[in-house]
Design a protein around this motif. Structure first.
Motif, mmCIF file in Angstrom:
data_model
loop_
_atom_site.group_PDB
_atom_site.id
_atom_site.type_symbol
_atom_site.label_atom_id
_atom_site.label_comp_id
_atom_site.label_asym_id
_atom_site.label_seq_id
_atom_site.Cartn_x
_atom_site.Cartn_y
_atom_site.Cartn_z
ATOM 1 N N SER A 163 -41.564 30.629 16.231
ATOM 2 C CA SER A 163 -40.111 30.486 16.216
ATOM 3 C C SER A 163 -39.654 29.819 14.928
ATOM 4 O O SER A 163 -40.437 29.159 14.235
ATOM 5 C CB SER A 163 -39.646 29.664 17.423
ATOM 6 O OG SER A 163 -40.140 28.335 17.345
ATOM 7 N N ALA A 164 -38.373 29.966 14.616
ATOM 8 C CA ALA A 164 -37.830 29.426 13.377
ATOM 9 C C ALA A 164 -37.947 27.909 13.318
ATOM 10 O O ALA A 164 -38.138 27.333 12.240
ATOM 11 C CB ALA A 164 -36.373 29.851 13.218
ATOM 12 N N LEU A 211 -44.171 29.633 20.282
ATOM 13 C CA LEU A 211 -44.847 30.858 19.896
ATOM 14 C C LEU A 211 -44.379 31.974 20.815
ATOM 15 O O LEU A 211 -44.355 31.803 22.042
ATOM 16 C CB LEU A 211 -46.364 30.700 19.994
ATOM 17 C CG LEU A 211 -47.009 29.793 18.948
ATOM 18 C CD1 LEU A 211 -48.418 29.408 19.371
ATOM 19 C CD2 LEU A 211 -47.038 30.457 17.572
ATOM 20 N N TYR A 212 -44.009 33.105 20.243
ATOM 21 C CA TYR A 212 -43.627 34.270 21.031
ATOM 22 C C TYR A 212 -44.775 35.262 20.998
ATOM 23 O O TYR A 212 -45.360 35.527 19.943
ATOM 24 C CB TYR A 212 -42.364 34.920 20.472
ATOM 25 C CG TYR A 212 -41.159 34.007 20.469
ATOM 26 C CD1 TYR A 212 -40.596 33.569 21.660
ATOM 27 C CD2 TYR A 212 -40.596 33.568 19.273
ATOM 28 C CE1 TYR A 212 -39.495 32.719 21.663
ATOM 29 C CE2 TYR A 212 -39.490 32.723 19.266
ATOM 30 C CZ TYR A 212 -38.951 32.303 20.463
ATOM 31 O OH TYR A 212 -37.868 31.460 20.468
ATOM 32 N N SER A 268 -38.889 37.701 15.462
ATOM 33 C CA SER A 268 -38.005 36.594 15.815
ATOM 34 C C SER A 268 -37.344 36.003 14.587
ATOM 35 O O SER A 268 -37.899 36.025 13.491
ATOM 36 C CB SER A 268 -38.785 35.500 16.560
ATOM 37 O OG SER A 268 -39.791 34.953 15.722
ATOM 38 N N GLY A 269 -36.138 35.471 14.782
ATOM 39 C CA GLY A 269 -35.402 34.806 13.718
ATOM 40 C C GLY A 269 -34.724 33.567 14.263
ATOM 41 O O GLY A 269 -35.004 33.130 15.379
ATOM 42 N N LYS A 270 -33.815 32.994 13.500
ATOM 43 C CA LYS A 270 -33.145 31.765 13.917
ATOM 44 C C LYS A 270 -32.257 31.978 15.137
ATOM 45 O O LYS A 270 -32.168 31.115 16.011
ATOM 46 C CB LYS A 270 -32.309 31.204 12.771
ATOM 47 C CG LYS A 270 -33.132 30.656 11.611
ATOM 48 C CD LYS A 270 -32.235 30.057 10.547
ATOM 49 C CE LYS A 270 -33.059 29.481 9.400
ATOM 50 N NZ LYS A 270 -32.192 28.887 8.340
ATOM 51 N N ALA A 271 -31.590 33.123 15.210
ATOM 52 C CA ALA A 271 -30.621 33.349 16.277
ATOM 53 C C ALA A 271 -31.205 34.059 17.487
ATOM 54 O O ALA A 271 -30.732 33.873 18.611
ATOM 55 C CB ALA A 271 -29.437 34.141 15.741
ATOM 56 N N LEU A 288 -32.404 39.634 21.992
ATOM 57 C CA LEU A 288 -32.385 38.537 22.952
ATOM 58 C C LEU A 288 -31.993 37.263 22.236
ATOM 59 O O LEU A 288 -32.650 36.849 21.275
ATOM 60 C CB LEU A 288 -33.766 38.371 23.599
ATOM 61 C CG LEU A 288 -33.913 37.263 24.645
ATOM 62 C CD1 LEU A 288 -33.021 37.542 25.856
ATOM 63 C CD2 LEU A 288 -35.366 37.134 25.085
ATOM 64 N N ASN A 289 -30.916 36.634 22.700
ATOM 65 C CA ASN A 289 -30.439 35.402 22.077
ATOM 66 C C ASN A 289 -31.371 34.251 22.414
ATOM 67 O O ASN A 289 -31.770 34.079 23.566
ATOM 68 C CB ASN A 289 -29.019 35.092 22.568
ATOM 69 C CG ASN A 289 -28.341 34.033 21.732
ATOM 70 O OD1 ASN A 289 -28.850 32.935 21.580
ATOM 71 N ND2 ASN A 289 -27.176 34.359 21.199
ATOM 72 N N ILE A 290 -31.730 33.467 21.415
ATOM 73 C CA ILE A 290 -32.629 32.338 21.624
ATOM 74 C C ILE A 290 -32.042 31.352 22.635
ATOM 75 O O ILE A 290 -32.750 30.745 23.427
ATOM 76 C CB ILE A 290 -32.913 31.607 20.286
ATOM 77 C CG1 ILE A 290 -33.689 32.519 19.331
ATOM 78 C CG2 ILE A 290 -33.679 30.307 20.520
ATOM 79 C CD1 ILE A 290 -35.084 32.840 19.757
ATOM 80 N N GLY A 291 -30.730 31.213 22.632
ATOM 81 C CA GLY A 291 -30.082 30.254 23.521
ATOM 82 C C GLY A 291 -30.028 30.669 24.973
ATOM 83 O O GLY A 291 -29.620 29.879 25.830
#
Length: 202
Positions: A109-110, A115-116, A151-154, A172-175
């Motif tokens: 992850s950012a 870990l994804y 994966s990215g920051k958002a 898929l939103n990280i939040g």
């Protein structure tokens, strides 16, 4: 200066035409005959592992290495564990040792805390989030096979297929929240097909 040597690509059988791990090691040491220091790095490093290590992912600061590893040398069907290595000290630990799934691909992850990975799970291959600090596991996707992801920051963009649909892209939103479909390939033609009912059992 601390030297690090990362070896990948060695297998345990001839099924795919590759070298055995031992053959790769022997060839490498032969080629390094003129460099005793590098020979010692390979042979005497405290973190040298006989079993398969694969899929290295480095932390943003280069201080830690995350990778997937088998535990039994020469046993091709062994499942992969997630390992973390401190590159300064050589200390290695297994992340989520109680998780009995074998991750296929892995990204960091950012923020460097998660870990994804995708892993087989009762005939499916969902996307999981693995918390590095405590090994917590969270399944992120529903039924289907996640064949690729980034994966990215958002958020996370991933490709997923099911028994009645080819790969489609989702975000898929990280939040949190539900995945958002980015593609609908062959939707009209799929609507013309009468699929049978599918049940999962185990």
């Amino acid at each position: 200066m601390t030297a690090h040597l990362l070896l990948t690509g060695a297998g345990f059988t001839y099924n795919w035409g590759g070298w055995l791990a031992k053959e790769l090691e022997g060839d490498l040491l032969g080629r390094l005959a003129s460099s005793p220091a590098l020979q010692r790095l390979v042979q005497n490093a405290p973190n040298f592992e006989e079993a398969l290590d694969t899929g290295p992912v480095f932390s943003a600061d280069g201080a830690r290495l995350y990778y997937r590893a088998m535990a039994v040398p020469g046993y091709e069907s062994d499942w992969l564990r997630i390992k973390e290595r401190n590159l300064a000290t050589g200390a290695t630990r297994e992340i989520a040792p109680g998780w009995d799934r074998s991750p296929e691909s892995m990204t960091l992850s950012a923020d460097g805390k998660t870990l994804y990975c995708n892993a087989g799970d009762f005939g499916q291959k969902p996307l999981f989030a693995v918390t590095i600090a405590d090994g917590g596991i969270a399944r992120l996707t529903a039924a289907g096979t996640v064949s690729a992801f980034s994966s990215g920051k958002a958020g996370i963009v991933y490709a997923q297929n099911t028994v009645n649909s080819p790969d489609q892209l989702y975000n898929l939103n990280i939040g949190g929240g539900e995945p958002r479909a980015l593609t609908t390939h062959n939707q009209a033609r799929l609507g013309e097909i009468r699929f049978g009912e599918v049940e999962q059992f185990h």
